[in-house]
Design an enzyme around this catalytic site. Sequence first.
Site, PDB file in Angstrom:
ATOM      1  N   ARG A 156       0.881  -1.182   0.000  1.00 38.28           N
ATOM      2  CA  ARG A 156       0.000   0.000   0.000  1.00 38.28           C
ATOM      3  C   ARG A 156       0.907   1.217   0.000  1.00 38.28           C
ATOM      4  O   ARG A 156       1.731   1.377   0.908  1.00 38.28           O
ATOM      5  CB  ARG A 156      -0.913   0.020   1.225  1.00 38.28           C
ATOM      6  CG  ARG A 156      -1.631   1.366   1.374  1.00 38.28           C
ATOM      7  CD  ARG A 156      -2.726   1.340   2.410  1.00 38.28           C
ATOM      8  NE  ARG A 156      -3.837   0.510   1.980  1.00 38.28           N
ATOM      9  CZ  ARG A 156      -5.034   0.518   2.567  1.00 38.28           C
ATOM     10  NH1 ARG A 156      -5.267   1.300   3.602  1.00 38.28           N
ATOM     11  NH2 ARG A 156      -5.991  -0.267   2.116  1.00 38.28           N
TER      12      ARG A 156
ATOM     13  N   GLN B 195      -9.978  -4.398  -3.143  1.00 39.02           N
ATOM     14  CA  GLN B 195     -11.311  -4.002  -2.683  1.00 39.02           C
ATOM     15  C   GLN B 195     -12.350  -4.397  -3.715  1.00 39.02           C
ATOM     16  O   GLN B 195     -13.397  -4.969  -3.394  1.00 39.02           O
ATOM     17  CB  GLN B 195     -11.355  -2.495  -2.440  1.00 39.02           C
ATOM     18  CG  GLN B 195     -12.704  -1.989  -1.964  1.00 39.02           C
ATOM     19  CD  GLN B 195     -13.069  -2.554  -0.602  1.00 39.02           C
ATOM     20  OE1 GLN B 195     -12.310  -2.450   0.348  1.00 39.02           O
ATOM     21  NE2 GLN B 195     -14.246  -3.165  -0.489  1.00 39.02           N
TER      22      GLN B 195
ATOM     23  N   ASP C 195     -17.956   5.859  -0.926  1.00 46.66           N
ATOM     24  CA  ASP C 195     -16.666   5.833  -0.218  1.00 46.66           C
ATOM     25  C   ASP C 195     -16.477   7.209   0.431  1.00 46.66           C
ATOM     26  O   ASP C 195     -17.228   8.152   0.146  1.00 46.66           O
ATOM     27  CB  ASP C 195     -15.538   5.510  -1.219  1.00 46.66           C
ATOM     28  CG  ASP C 195     -14.157   5.402  -0.570  1.00 46.66           C
ATOM     29  OD1 ASP C 195     -14.074   5.264   0.665  1.00 46.66           O
ATOM     30  OD2 ASP C 195     -13.151   5.463  -1.307  1.00 46.66           O
TER      31      ASP C 195
ATOM     32  N   CYS D 278     -16.647   0.630   1.150  1.00 41.82           N
ATOM     33  CA  CYS D 278     -15.396  -0.108   1.375  1.00 41.82           C
ATOM     34  C   CYS D 278     -14.886   0.032   2.802  1.00 41.82           C
ATOM     35  O   CYS D 278     -14.073  -0.775   3.234  1.00 41.82           O
ATOM     36  CB  CYS D 278     -14.340   0.360   0.387  1.00 41.82           C
ATOM     37  SG  CYS D 278     -13.952   2.115   0.579  1.00 41.82           S
TER      38      CYS D 278
ATOM     39  N   ARG E 221     -13.042  -9.417   1.879  1.00 39.02           N
ATOM     40  CA  ARG E 221     -11.649  -9.094   1.540  1.00 39.02           C
ATOM     41  C   ARG E 221     -10.779 -10.324   1.778  1.00 39.02           C
ATOM     42  O   ARG E 221      -9.918 -10.671   0.960  1.00 39.02           O
ATOM     43  CB  ARG E 221     -11.139  -7.927   2.415  1.00 39.02           C
ATOM     44  CG  ARG E 221     -11.835  -6.585   2.211  1.00 39.02           C
ATOM     45  CD  ARG E 221     -11.560  -5.994   0.858  1.00 39.02           C
ATOM     46  NE  ARG E 221     -10.130  -5.853   0.607  1.00 39.02           N
ATOM     47  CZ  ARG E 221      -9.386  -4.807   1.014  1.00 39.02           C
ATOM     48  NH1 ARG E 221      -9.940  -3.807   1.662  1.00 39.02           N
ATOM     49  NH2 ARG E 221      -8.091  -4.755   0.758  1.00 39.02           N
TER      50      ARG E 221
HETATM   51  N1   CP Z   1     -11.257  -0.807   2.646  1.00 38.27           N
HETATM   52  C1   CP Z   1      -9.948  -0.784   3.013  1.00 38.27           C
HETATM   53  O1   CP Z   1      -9.028  -0.969   2.202  1.00 38.27           O
HETATM   54  O2   CP Z   1      -9.752  -0.572   4.343  1.00 38.27           O
HETATM   55  P1   CP Z   1      -8.340  -0.333   5.068  1.00 38.27           P
HETATM   56  O3   CP Z   1      -7.859   1.033   4.657  1.00 38.27           O
HETATM   57  O4   CP Z   1      -8.672  -0.417   6.525  1.00 38.27           O
HETATM   58  O5   CP Z   1      -7.380  -1.392   4.626  1.00 38.27           O
HETATM   59  N1  NVA Z   2     -10.600   6.132  -0.998  1.00 36.80           N
HETATM   60  C1  NVA Z   2     -10.101   5.757   0.303  1.00 36.80           C
HETATM   61  C2  NVA Z   2     -10.218   4.283   0.493  1.00 36.80           C
HETATM   62  C3  NVA Z   2      -9.768   3.777   1.833  1.00 36.80           C
HETATM   63  C4  NVA Z   2      -9.872   2.286   1.939  1.00 36.80           C
HETATM   64  C5  NVA Z   2      -8.658   6.233   0.438  1.00 36.80           C
HETATM   65  O1  NVA Z   2      -7.905   6.131  -0.530  1.00 36.80           O
HETATM   66  O2  NVA Z   2      -8.302   6.729   1.501  1.00 36.80           O
END
Ligand code: CP
Ligand code: NVA
Length: 275
Positions: free
Chosen positions: A85, A115, A194, A234, A262
């Site tokens: 990430r 997701q 979201d 999400c 997930r």
């Molecule tokens: N939906 C999602 O990716 O949640 P996190 O940011 O908690 O991983």
């Molecule tokens: N759109 C949000 C999703 C978090 C899971 C972000 O990028 O912060």
Amino acid sequence: MLDRALELKAGRDRGVGGDSLAGRTVALYFERPSTRTRVSFGVGVAELGAHPLALRADELQLGRGESVGDTARILSRYLHAIVIRSASHDTVEELAAAAAVPVVNGLTPRHHPCQALADLLTLRERFGELEGVRVAYVGDGNNVARSLAILGRVAGVEVRVATPEGYELEPGVAAIDTHDPAEAAAGADALYTDVWVSMGDEADAERRRADLDPYRLDEDLLAAASDRAIALHCLPAHPGEEITEGVLYGDRSAVWDQAENRLHAQKALLELLVG
Ligand code: CP
Ligand code: NVA
């Protein structure tokens, strides 16, 4: 992959898939906060018989300037896959280009494909098939919306996206682009939203909240959808902001199953990539 995810879900208590990745190690590298992605990958890797290795930038030489490319080359000598990430989509592309092992995108500002896999699994579970299912995403045209639209198209799901002006996805990604939430929601099988302020968008929070206010997933919008419509998000959610408390915790909400999925979807993905 979704068939296998459903098998893994149904057989979880019996340990189905328990030795699929025996002896392997999967790195979980997070530059940004995460609850669902971090924990579901950690648990999923372990349940497949592999070892999850949590990595942080400030504990690697990457944090002192070693290049992403060299890091990828070295990690590939030890590991069987890397989940990342990152605050930069380019970093993930660079890592994947130099790595000899699969690199899984656990969210960048542009995409959130894991997701979207869980979203498809949830739709499949609720509606039995995906072909022809209609999903209306209402809100910010962000990473979650983009991945949903891309994978939805692959799976035969009609993804309509309603955003304010200036928040659209690129033309042609979604089946329908509109600025009118009611138009997107009309007859839809699922309404999805979201957060209005994604990670990295904090400096712009006030303007975003004002622009996105008419795009809340509320009871009125749900009433415009089909009789069988479910609500998706999400998570993390901000009840009262992008979704009302009533919808988030109501009987049409599928968000808790969606979050659980997930785990199952990513286990199927890892079996395919690493098994
Ligand atoms: N939906 C999602 O990716 O949640 P996190 O940011 O908690 O991983
Ligand atoms: N759109 C949000 C999703 C978090 C899971 C972000 O990028 O912060």
